[in-house]
Design a protein around this motif. Sequence first.
Motif, PDB file in Angstrom:
ATOM      1  N   LEU A 106      -2.159 -25.363 -32.264  1.00 51.31           N
ATOM      2  CA  LEU A 106      -3.297 -25.182 -33.164  1.00 51.31           C
ATOM      3  C   LEU A 106      -3.704 -23.718 -33.213  1.00 51.31           C
ATOM      4  CD1 LEU A 106      -5.465 -26.244 -35.046  1.00 51.31           C
ATOM      5  CD2 LEU A 106      -6.815 -26.883 -33.041  1.00 51.31           C
ATOM      6  N   THR A 107      -3.793 -23.079 -32.069  1.00 51.91           N
ATOM      7  CA  THR A 107      -4.143 -21.653 -32.016  1.00 51.91           C
ATOM      8  C   THR A 107      -3.129 -20.818 -32.784  1.00 51.91           C
ATOM      9  OG1 THR A 107      -5.264 -21.896 -29.894  1.00 51.91           O
ATOM     10  CG2 THR A 107      -4.529 -19.680 -30.476  1.00 51.91           C
ATOM     11  N   ASP A 108      -1.843 -21.050 -32.526  1.00 50.57           N
ATOM     12  CA  ASP A 108      -0.798 -20.281 -33.207  1.00 50.57           C
ATOM     13  C   ASP A 108      -0.806 -20.515 -34.712  1.00 50.57           C
ATOM     14  OD1 ASP A 108      -0.038 -19.332 -30.726  1.00 50.57           O
ATOM     15  OD2 ASP A 108       1.789 -20.566 -30.589  1.00 50.57           O
ATOM     16  N   SER A 109      -1.016 -21.758 -35.123  1.00 48.33           N
ATOM     17  CA  SER A 109      -1.042 -22.080 -36.559  1.00 48.33           C
ATOM     18  C   SER A 109      -2.225 -21.417 -37.247  1.00 48.33           C
ATOM     19  CB  SER A 109      -1.102 -23.597 -36.760  1.00 48.33           C
ATOM     20  OG  SER A 109       0.047 -24.221 -36.253  1.00 48.33           O
ATOM     21  N   LEU A 110      -3.403 -21.492 -36.610  1.00 44.34           N
ATOM     22  CA  LEU A 110      -4.589 -20.869 -37.202  1.00 44.34           C
ATOM     23  C   LEU A 110      -4.422 -19.346 -37.288  1.00 44.34           C
ATOM     24  CD1 LEU A 110      -7.352 -22.984 -35.434  1.00 44.34           C
ATOM     25  CD2 LEU A 110      -6.823 -22.988 -37.889  1.00 44.34           C
ATOM     26  N   ARG A 111      -3.890 -18.736 -36.246  1.00 45.13           N
ATOM     27  CA  ARG A 111      -3.676 -17.283 -36.265  1.00 45.13           C
ATOM     28  C   ARG A 111      -2.695 -16.886 -37.357  1.00 45.13           C
ATOM     29  NH1 ARG A 111      -3.298 -16.152 -29.790  1.00 45.13           N
ATOM     30  NH2 ARG A 111      -5.543 -16.148 -29.415  1.00 45.13           N
ATOM     31  N   LYS A 135       0.401 -27.125 -40.118  1.00 44.64           N
ATOM     32  CA  LYS A 135      -0.267 -26.249 -41.086  1.00 44.64           C
ATOM     33  C   LYS A 135      -0.713 -27.042 -42.303  1.00 44.64           C
ATOM     34  CE  LYS A 135       1.802 -21.809 -39.915  1.00 44.64           C
ATOM     35  NZ  LYS A 135       2.620 -20.689 -40.421  1.00 44.64           N
ATOM     36  N   LEU A 136       0.119 -27.951 -42.763  1.00 47.89           N
ATOM     37  CA  LEU A 136      -0.258 -28.778 -43.913  1.00 47.89           C
ATOM     38  C   LEU A 136      -1.476 -29.638 -43.596  1.00 47.89           C
ATOM     39  CD1 LEU A 136       3.245 -29.827 -45.229  1.00 47.89           C
ATOM     40  CD2 LEU A 136       1.540 -28.464 -46.449  1.00 47.89           C
ATOM     41  N   LEU A 137      -1.510 -30.213 -42.407  1.00 48.99           N
ATOM     42  CA  LEU A 137      -2.645 -31.054 -42.046  1.00 48.99           C
ATOM     43  C   LEU A 137      -3.912 -30.238 -41.808  1.00 48.99           C
ATOM     44  CD1 LEU A 137      -0.859 -33.682 -39.781  1.00 48.99           C
ATOM     45  CD2 LEU A 137      -1.546 -33.893 -42.181  1.00 48.99           C
ATOM     46  N   ILE A 138      -3.767 -29.036 -41.277  1.00 52.87           N
ATOM     47  CA  ILE A 138      -4.922 -28.143 -41.132  1.00 52.87           C
ATOM     48  C   ILE A 138      -5.468 -27.800 -42.513  1.00 52.87           C
ATOM     49  CG2 ILE A 138      -5.647 -25.821 -40.449  1.00 52.87           C
ATOM     50  CD1 ILE A 138      -3.536 -26.086 -38.126  1.00 52.87           C
ATOM     51  N   LEU A 139      -4.584 -27.440 -43.436  1.00 55.42           N
ATOM     52  CA  LEU A 139      -5.025 -27.132 -44.803  1.00 55.42           C
ATOM     53  C   LEU A 139      -5.708 -28.335 -45.440  1.00 55.42           C
ATOM     54  CD1 LEU A 139      -2.047 -25.049 -46.216  1.00 55.42           C
ATOM     55  CD2 LEU A 139      -4.363 -24.237 -45.757  1.00 55.42           C
ATOM     56  N   ARG A 140      -5.144 -29.527 -45.229  1.00 54.00           N
ATOM     57  CA  ARG A 140      -5.752 -30.741 -45.770  1.00 54.00           C
ATOM     58  C   ARG A 140      -7.206 -30.849 -45.320  1.00 54.00           C
ATOM     59  NH1 ARG A 140      -4.324 -35.863 -42.558  1.00 54.00           N
ATOM     60  NH2 ARG A 140      -5.701 -34.689 -41.190  1.00 54.00           N
ATOM     61  N   ARG A 187     -13.936 -28.921 -46.049  1.00 57.15           N
ATOM     62  CA  ARG A 187     -15.076 -28.168 -45.514  1.00 57.15           C
ATOM     63  C   ARG A 187     -14.579 -27.245 -44.408  1.00 57.15           C
ATOM     64  NH1 ARG A 187     -16.383 -30.059 -40.426  1.00 57.15           N
ATOM     65  NH2 ARG A 187     -15.710 -32.178 -39.918  1.00 57.15           N
ATOM     66  N   PRO A 188     -15.434 -26.316 -43.949  1.00 59.50           N
ATOM     67  CA  PRO A 188     -15.081 -25.526 -42.765  1.00 59.50           C
ATOM     68  C   PRO A 188     -15.053 -26.416 -41.520  1.00 59.50           C
ATOM     69  CG  PRO A 188     -16.793 -24.436 -44.033  1.00 59.50           C
ATOM     70  CD  PRO A 188     -16.654 -25.830 -44.592  1.00 59.50           C
ATOM     71  N   TRP A 189     -14.189 -26.072 -40.584  1.00 56.43           N
ATOM     72  CA  TRP A 189     -14.041 -26.839 -39.343  1.00 56.43           C
ATOM     73  C   TRP A 189     -14.093 -25.901 -38.151  1.00 56.43           C
ATOM     74  CZ3 TRP A 189     -12.295 -32.150 -38.670  1.00 56.43           C
ATOM     75  CH2 TRP A 189     -12.195 -32.864 -39.868  1.00 56.43           C
ATOM     76  N   ARG A 190     -14.590 -26.410 -37.046  1.00 59.14           N
ATOM     77  CA  ARG A 190     -14.529 -25.699 -35.766  1.00 59.14           C
ATOM     78  C   ARG A 190     -13.222 -26.079 -35.068  1.00 59.14           C
ATOM     79  NH1 ARG A 190     -20.470 -25.752 -33.103  1.00 59.14           N
ATOM     80  NH2 ARG A 190     -19.400 -24.320 -31.714  1.00 59.14           N
ATOM     81  N   PHE A 191     -12.798 -25.227 -34.141  1.00 56.60           N
ATOM     82  CA  PHE A 191     -11.527 -25.425 -33.454  1.00 56.60           C
ATOM     83  C   PHE A 191     -11.427 -26.811 -32.814  1.00 56.60           C
ATOM     84  CE2 PHE A 191      -8.632 -25.239 -29.884  1.00 56.60           C
ATOM     85  CZ  PHE A 191      -7.542 -24.561 -30.393  1.00 56.60           C
ATOM     86  N   ASN A 192     -12.427 -27.172 -32.018  1.00 58.09           N
ATOM     87  CA  ASN A 192     -12.370 -28.453 -31.301  1.00 58.09           C
ATOM     88  C   ASN A 192     -12.422 -29.647 -32.243  1.00 58.09           C
ATOM     89  OD1 ASN A 192     -11.992 -27.418 -28.729  1.00 58.09           O
ATOM     90  ND2 ASN A 192     -14.188 -27.198 -28.367  1.00 58.09           N
ATOM     91  N   GLU A 193     -13.101 -29.505 -33.380  1.00 59.49           N
ATOM     92  CA  GLU A 193     -13.105 -30.572 -34.378  1.00 59.49           C
ATOM     93  C   GLU A 193     -11.693 -30.792 -34.918  1.00 59.49           C
ATOM     94  OE1 GLU A 193     -17.118 -30.670 -36.947  1.00 59.49           O
ATOM     95  OE2 GLU A 193     -15.973 -28.818 -37.168  1.00 59.49           O
ATOM     96  N   LEU A 194     -11.021 -29.680 -35.236  1.00 55.98           N
ATOM     97  CA  LEU A 194      -9.649 -29.778 -35.739  1.00 55.98           C
ATOM     98  C   LEU A 194      -8.746 -30.415 -34.690  1.00 55.98           C
ATOM     99  CD1 LEU A 194      -9.219 -26.339 -37.530  1.00 55.98           C
ATOM    100  CD2 LEU A 194      -9.056 -28.593 -38.613  1.00 55.98           C
ATOM    101  N   LYS A 195      -8.858 -29.952 -33.453  1.00 61.48           N
ATOM    102  CA  LYS A 195      -7.997 -30.471 -32.388  1.00 61.48           C
ATOM    103  C   LYS A 195      -8.196 -31.970 -32.220  1.00 61.48           C
ATOM    104  CE  LYS A 195      -6.392 -29.480 -27.729  1.00 61.48           C
ATOM    105  NZ  LYS A 195      -5.931 -30.818 -27.539  1.00 61.48           N
ATOM    106  N   LYS A 196      -9.437 -32.413 -32.268  1.00 60.77           N
ATOM    107  CA  LYS A 196      -9.727 -33.839 -32.115  1.00 60.77           C
ATOM    108  C   LYS A 196      -9.218 -34.638 -33.314  1.00 60.77           C
ATOM    109  CE  LYS A 196     -13.516 -37.068 -31.297  1.00 60.77           C
ATOM    110  NZ  LYS A 196     -14.955 -37.234 -31.142  1.00 60.77           N
ATOM    111  N   ASP A 197      -9.412 -34.119 -34.517  1.00 55.98           N
ATOM    112  CA  ASP A 197      -9.009 -34.836 -35.727  1.00 55.98           C
ATOM    113  C   ASP A 197      -7.491 -34.898 -35.883  1.00 55.98           C
ATOM    114  OD1 ASP A 197     -10.139 -36.108 -38.258  1.00 55.98           O
ATOM    115  OD2 ASP A 197      -8.650 -34.704 -39.071  1.00 55.98           O
ATOM    116  N   LEU A 198      -6.803 -33.843 -35.457  1.00 51.64           N
ATOM    117  CA  LEU A 198      -5.348 -33.780 -35.581  1.00 51.64           C
ATOM    118  C   LEU A 198      -4.723 -34.298 -34.290  1.00 51.64           C
ATOM    119  CD1 LEU A 198      -5.117 -30.212 -37.144  1.00 51.64           C
ATOM    120  CD2 LEU A 198      -4.985 -32.399 -38.356  1.00 51.64           C
TER     121      LEU A 198
END
Length: 107
Positions: A53-58, A24-29, A34-45
């Motif tokens: 990732l799904t559970d954290s975003l929800r 969650k901290l890294l997603i917030l970071r 900027r806004p991110w798409r799901f697959n961008e987040l998954k690739k970056d993290l």
Amino acid sequence: MLTKEELPECPVAITVGLIGSKWKLLILRNLLARPWRFNELKKDLGGISQKVLTDSLRSMEEDGLITRTVYPEVPPHVEYSLSDLGETMRPILDDMKKWGTWYKANY
């Protein structure tokens, strides 16, 4: 989302409950930039599973920290961004970044 009566007495425990996981901290970071798409987040993290990732975003959406915007396109285009409430986390993450930088330089 917990009601006020269900929240812990300790303010630190409330904050940890909302953003206390590594992911969650890294997603917030990322969302601070900027806004991110799901697959961008998954690739970056690197290392995060699709389920986590799904559970954290929800969870963060339910807690009001992020917003999920669905664009009516084919295929569907979904972006995650910080909500106004999520923006109030910026000083906390900025201070964590400062402290981490200081720690790395001194220890």
